[in-house]
Design a protein around this motif. Structure first.
Motif, PDB file in Angstrom:
ATOM      1  N   LEU A 158      97.295  97.556  -9.304  1.00 10.39           N
ATOM      2  CA  LEU A 158      97.718  96.325  -8.615  1.00 10.39           C
ATOM      3  C   LEU A 158      96.635  96.235  -7.303  1.00 10.39           C
ATOM      4  N   ILE A 159      96.301  97.278  -6.532  1.00  3.40           N
ATOM      5  CA  ILE A 159      95.390  97.277  -5.608  1.00  3.40           C
ATOM      6  C   ILE A 159      93.973  96.915  -5.784  1.00  3.40           C
ATOM      7  N   LEU A 160      93.569  97.614  -7.236  1.00  6.51           N
ATOM      8  CA  LEU A 160      92.286  97.512  -7.544  1.00  6.51           C
ATOM      9  C   LEU A 160      92.011  96.101  -8.107  1.00  6.51           C
ATOM     10  N   LYS A 161      92.997  95.675  -8.669  1.00  8.41           N
ATOM     11  CA  LYS A 161      93.070  94.038  -8.983  1.00  8.41           C
ATOM     12  C   LYS A 161      92.786  93.152  -7.816  1.00  8.41           C
ATOM     13  N   GLN A 162      93.697  93.477  -6.697  1.00  9.39           N
ATOM     14  CA  GLN A 162      93.556  92.505  -5.406  1.00  9.39           C
ATOM     15  C   GLN A 162      91.979  92.852  -4.872  1.00  9.39           C
ATOM     16  N   ALA A 163      91.573  94.133  -4.918  1.00  6.93           N
ATOM     17  CA  ALA A 163      90.006  94.206  -4.267  1.00  6.93           C
ATOM     18  C   ALA A 163      88.872  94.005  -5.227  1.00  6.93           C
ATOM     19  N   ASN A 164      89.445  93.238  -6.508  1.00  2.00           N
ATOM     20  CA  ASN A 164      88.495  92.768  -7.262  1.00  2.00           C
ATOM     21  C   ASN A 164      87.457  93.964  -8.039  1.00  2.00           C
ATOM     22  N   ILE A 165      88.297  95.045  -8.210  1.00  2.00           N
ATOM     23  CA  ILE A 165      87.587  96.412  -8.809  1.00  2.00           C
ATOM     24  C   ILE A 165      88.252  96.208 -10.520  1.00  2.00           C
ATOM     25  N   SER A 166      87.386  96.092 -11.286  1.00  2.00           N
ATOM     26  CA  SER A 166      87.695  95.883 -12.716  1.00  2.00           C
ATOM     27  C   SER A 166      88.395  97.274 -13.122  1.00  2.00           C
ATOM     28  N   SER A 167      89.406  97.135 -13.705  1.00  2.00           N
ATOM     29  CA  SER A 167      90.255  98.266 -14.179  1.00  2.00           C
ATOM     30  C   SER A 167      91.068  97.880 -15.459  1.00  2.00           C
ATOM     31  N   MET A 168      91.699  98.998 -15.978  1.00  2.00           N
ATOM     32  CA  MET A 168      92.670  98.843 -17.075  1.00  2.00           C
ATOM     33  C   MET A 168      93.736  99.912 -16.909  1.00  2.00           C
ATOM     34  N   VAL A 169      94.967  99.680 -17.082  1.00  2.00           N
ATOM     35  CA  VAL A 169      96.104 100.471 -16.705  1.00  2.00           C
ATOM     36  C   VAL A 169      96.756 100.775 -18.284  1.00  2.00           C
ATOM     37  N   GLY A 170      96.995 101.998 -18.344  1.00  2.00           N
ATOM     38  CA  GLY A 170      97.880 102.426 -19.676  1.00  2.00           C
ATOM     39  C   GLY A 170      98.115 103.949 -19.540  1.00  2.00           C
ATOM     40  N   GLY A 171      98.252 104.434 -20.755  1.00  2.00           N
ATOM     41  CA  GLY A 171      98.863 105.727 -20.840  1.00  2.00           C
ATOM     42  C   GLY A 171     100.485 105.812 -21.143  1.00  2.00           C
ATOM     43  N   ASN A 172     101.026 106.426 -20.363  1.00  2.00           N
ATOM     44  CA  ASN A 172     102.534 106.799 -20.603  1.00  2.00           C
ATOM     45  C   ASN A 172     103.199 105.447 -20.121  1.00  2.00           C
ATOM     46  N   ILE A 173     102.469 104.365 -19.592  1.00  2.05           N
ATOM     47  CA  ILE A 173     102.911 103.277 -18.842  1.00  2.05           C
ATOM     48  C   ILE A 173     103.036 102.226 -19.849  1.00  2.05           C
ATOM     49  N   LEU A 177      89.723 103.298 -15.819  1.00  2.00           N
ATOM     50  CA  LEU A 177      90.795 103.245 -16.701  1.00  2.00           C
ATOM     51  C   LEU A 177      91.792 104.429 -15.991  1.00  2.00           C
ATOM     52  N   VAL A 178      93.076 103.717 -15.586  1.00  2.00           N
ATOM     53  CA  VAL A 178      94.186 103.923 -14.803  1.00  2.00           C
ATOM     54  C   VAL A 178      95.072 104.622 -15.824  1.00  2.00           C
ATOM     55  N   ALA A 179      95.438 105.999 -15.867  1.00  2.00           N
ATOM     56  CA  ALA A 179      96.345 106.431 -16.769  1.00  2.00           C
ATOM     57  C   ALA A 179      97.543 106.862 -16.317  1.00  2.00           C
ATOM     58  N   GLU A 180      98.754 106.768 -16.522  1.00  2.00           N
ATOM     59  CA  GLU A 180      99.826 107.506 -16.116  1.00  2.00           C
ATOM     60  C   GLU A 180     100.163 108.437 -17.285  1.00  2.00           C
ATOM     61  N   LEU A 181      99.970 109.972 -16.859  1.00  2.12           N
ATOM     62  CA  LEU A 181     100.066 111.011 -18.002  1.00  2.12           C
ATOM     63  C   LEU A 181     101.177 111.922 -17.974  1.00  2.12           C
ATOM     64  N   SER A 182     101.792 112.149 -18.854  1.00  2.00           N
ATOM     65  CA  SER A 182     103.249 113.024 -19.110  1.00  2.00           C
ATOM     66  C   SER A 182     102.682 114.557 -19.145  1.00  2.00           C
TER      67      SER A 182
END
Length: 454
Positions: free
Chosen positions: A129-144, A161-166
């Motif tokens: 959410l913060i990266l999106k608010q700051a207009n920084i391109s990102s993708m969120v995934g992984g364990n989420i 590439l923002v990844a939640e990891l178990s």
């Protein structure tokens, strides 16, 4: 990137990550065999894979599934290393990895990896959410949610590439290297899989194993057992703390969140009272990640002061006759439940219980004493949780066998001004396929209760 053309690859497990991996490897020219011990009718995706020409075997593990001609075994993270195809692969020296390793090998984008026993989903969501608010391109995934290898194929070099990891995912990595790695905390969990806290920590620390000096490692300063194990890290290390000043990182002092850059400069970020994140340490970690990823301070403040939370994590469901109902189904260990219980200022009717992993729950006694007015227990651990409730002097103790009955029982025990909290302190797999299903059933039960009383 590894050349998969004409390589024989076994994908073990038909869950969504297995299907995604099989399709990806097939596109790269590999000869893929997908195997799941579950029967075909419980293996969604089998027909889709077969239509692509991928071999699918359901219902058992063939003795000849893994052989010397196999180049790689990609396993579902939850499959134990004691499973016969995995032990056979290891005997033959065949690499055994999870899809996170594959995602790293194909990714053009730098990776932010976030792990820990508690708070992974909240922190990962905040970073996105913060990266999106700051207009920084990102993708969120992984364990989420979204399988990481699918995102990795699409992400561009100028994106994060923002990844939640178990720990399960990280244990199956070899060369995985995030540009920014975050270990939020470590508490006893998944010891039926990892066998010991040492093995559990080792799995988490694989997050940092391949980092180099230009990378960043973010650690919880308040957990000395982690800090003491990380003195050898090659990456630049930043810390976050709710109780102590740190020379490089984010910390709380006199009600303010501060950022120290390690070179003597300290900047105020915002007041703790202004954040809407349930747990301050998750906010501190998100601040560090996003500042280091290029976000501006105002974007951070905007998100942290308006964050509405994530599903199944202290999620407000409804208010019925003056009683507030909260869904914290993602609390799959005692520490997570403890955090949720301590966040409640009102008397609590606590719905708890689930998979028995041999935990005695004694650590919860100081938390529930004087705070919890009644306990409704479900699942395999119901007897021991009711025993702890008795030790804590809680007179109202009930065992039920469904979530619907738990909601009804809790509603009868609660009075105006109370909280009904589903925070199981246990995994869900004794009764449900996932904590999401458990939480959704709880919410459905609460909404049905509200309708019936309308």
């Amino acid at each position: 990137m590894m050349d998969y053309q004409d390589k024989q690859v076994v994908v073990l497990g038909m869950a969504k990550s297995g299907v995604a991996v099989a399709k990806l490897l097939h596109r790269f020219g590999a000869h893929v065999v997908v195997n799941d011990r579950k029967p075909r009718e419980e293996s969604p995706g089998a027909e889709e894979l077969e239509a692509l020409g991928i071999t699918v075997i359901c219902g058992y593990h063939p003795d000849d599934l893994v052989h010397s001609g196999v180049s790689l075994l990609v396993k579902n993270p939850g499959i134990p290393y004691e499973a016969a195809p995995v032990t056979r692969a290891l005997e033959l020296g065949i690499p055994v990895v999870t899809e996170v390793e594959l995602a790293y090998k194909i990714a053009k984008a730098p990776i932010i990896g976030i792990t820990g026993s508690n708070g992974k989903t909240t922190t990962t969501t905040l970073v996105g959410l913060i990266l999106k608010q700051a207009n920084i391109s990102s993708m969120v995934g992984g364990n989420i949610g979204t399988v990481l290898c699918g995102l990795a194929e699409a992400a561009q070099p100028d994106e994060w590439l923002v990844a939640e990891l178990s720990s399960f995912q990280l244990m199956g990595t070899k060369e995985f290297r995030p540009r920014i790695g975050v270990l939020l905390n470590l508490y006893p969990a998944h010891l039926d899989y990892h066998h010991s806290m040492e093995e559990y920590l080792d799995a988490k620390l694989k997050l940092f194993a391949n980092q180099i000096e230009e990378d960043v490692a973010i650690l919880p300063y308040d957990q000395s057992e982690i800090v003491n194990q990380c003195g050898h890290l090659a990456a630049r290390t930043y810390f976050f703390s709710k109780t102590q000043e740190v020379s490089r990182g984010a910390y709380v002092k006199e009600g303010m969140i501060l950022y120290a850059d390690g070179e003597g400069r300290v900047e105020e970020i915002m007041a703790v009272k202004d954040i809407t994140v349930p747990h301050v340490d998750n906010a501190l970690a998100a601040i560090l990640v996003t500042l280091l990823a290029g976000a501006d301070k105002q974007s951070i403040v905007t998100v942290l002061s308006t964050f509405a939370g994530v599903e199944h994590r202290m999620e407000f469901v409804a208010s019925i006759n003056g009683v507030n109902y909260f869904n914290d189904s993602k609390a799959t260990n005692p520490e997570a439940a403890s955090r949720a219980l301590q966040a409640c200022k009102e008397p609590v009717v606590w719905i708890c219980g689930g998979l028995d992993r041999g935990v005695d729950f004694r650590e919860l006694l100081p938390v529930i004493s004087g705070r919890v007015k009644a306990v409704v227990a479900i699942g395999e651990t119901a007897p021991i949780l009711l025993e702890r409730a008795e030790e804590a002097g809680i007179n109202e103790r009930i065992r039920v066998d469904t979530v619907d009955k738990a909601v009804l029982a809790a509603s009868q025990l609660a009075q105006p001004g109370d909280v009904v909290l589903l925070s199981p302190a246990c995994a869900s797999w004794d009764m449900f396929p996932s904590f999401e299903v458990r939480g959704s059933m709880f919410k459905d039960g609460v909404h049905r209760l509200k309708t019936s009383l309308a």
